[in-house]
Design an enzyme around this catalytic site. Structure first.
Site, short mmCIF file in Angstrom:
data_model
loop_
_atom_site.label_atom_id
_atom_site.label_comp_id
_atom_site.label_asym_id
_atom_site.label_seq_id
_atom_site.Cartn_x
_atom_site.Cartn_y
_atom_site.Cartn_z
N SER A 152 0.83 -1.20 0.00
CA SER A 152 0.00 0.00 0.00
C SER A 152 0.87 1.26 0.00
O SER A 152 1.63 1.46 -0.94
CB SER A 152 -0.96 -0.08 1.20
OG SER A 152 -1.95 0.89 1.10
N ASP A 183 -10.24 -4.27 -4.77
CA ASP A 183 -9.61 -3.26 -3.90
C ASP A 183 -10.25 -1.88 -4.16
O ASP A 183 -10.11 -1.34 -5.25
CB ASP A 183 -8.10 -3.22 -4.20
CG ASP A 183 -7.34 -2.32 -3.23
OD1 ASP A 183 -7.98 -1.50 -2.55
OD2 ASP A 183 -6.11 -2.44 -3.17
N HIS A 201 -8.17 -4.85 -0.50
CA HIS A 201 -6.92 -4.15 -0.21
C HIS A 201 -6.04 -4.96 0.75
O HIS A 201 -4.83 -4.81 0.77
CB HIS A 201 -7.24 -2.77 0.39
CG HIS A 201 -6.07 -1.84 0.40
ND1 HIS A 201 -5.46 -1.40 -0.76
CD2 HIS A 201 -5.38 -1.27 1.43
CE1 HIS A 201 -4.45 -0.60 -0.44
NE2 HIS A 201 -4.39 -0.51 0.88
#
Ligand code: MLT
Length: 206
Positions: A104, A154, A185
């Protein structure tokens, strides 16, 4: 702590083996990715810094103006600072240029390093990444091995966004494998399996 210093963990692997640079997501720290890294690369050295930017008390690697909207001056400054930290850590710990593994926000700072200071990295595993800069300068990534793993569902980092990053890195010469898995995610077992087999192709037996 010197300007390019970061709070970090270093775990020594076998000296001749490649190292992994671990870059956590928003709200994480230097401990987060160690267990995942140990499953992917059991004997590699691990260098794991904590992001220095705080968003409501949550560590990150660069400032953002909103979710997915980045302060690009800060992205540039922080990516260079992290690259300086990696260069110093290589001398201090005697490791080769590492493969980055970021999740991320950590994947996004790793992508920024690839675009701004590629010589500090030997490759990258980017879990839930997107383009960190709207108009990066061309850079030479000749043959740099990069795995990008996106989650099909996501809502934070869409696979289409990761696909744009993949084509940009390919245009600059990287060997990119972009995989989209049935996930959101969050990280799942499928990420581990993909990253393990990709790592074993890059650094067999480490
Ligand atoms: C970022 O800020 O890097 C991305 O929005 C991913 C995140 O950290 O949520």
């Amino acid at each position: 702590m010197e300007r390019s210093g970061f709070i970090h963990r270093f775990e020594k692997g076998q000296p001749e083996k490649r190292a992994l640079l671990l870059l956590h997501g928003t709200g994480g720290d230097e401990n987060d990715l160690i267990p995942l890294a140990r499953r992917i690369a059991p004997t590699a050295s691990l260098l794991s810094p904590r992001g220095k930017v705080l968003e409501d008390g949550m560590p990150r690697f660069f400032r953002r103006l909103a979710e997915g909207v980045f302060d690009e001056d800060d992205v540039r400054q922080r990516a260079n600072e992290l690259a300086d930290f990696v260069a110093n850590a290589r001398t201090r710990y005697g490791i080769a240029s590492p493969i980055a593994m970021g999740y991320s926000n950590g994947a996004n700072i790793a992508a920024a390093m690839l675009l701004l200071r590629p010589s500090e990295l030997a490759g990258a595993i980017l879990l839930r990444a997107m383009p960190p800069l709207a108009h990066p300068q061309p850079v030479k990534l000749d043959g740099m091995p990069i795995l990008i793993v996106s989650g099909a569902r996501d809502p934070i980092v869409r696979p289409e966004s990761a696909a744009k990053l993949a084509s940009l890195l390919e245009r600059y010469g990287a060997e990119v494998e972009h995989r989209v898995i049935p996930a959101g995610h969050e990280l799942s077992q499928a990420n581990v399996a993909l990253a393990q087999s990709w790592w074993n192709k890059q650094a067999p037996n480490s």
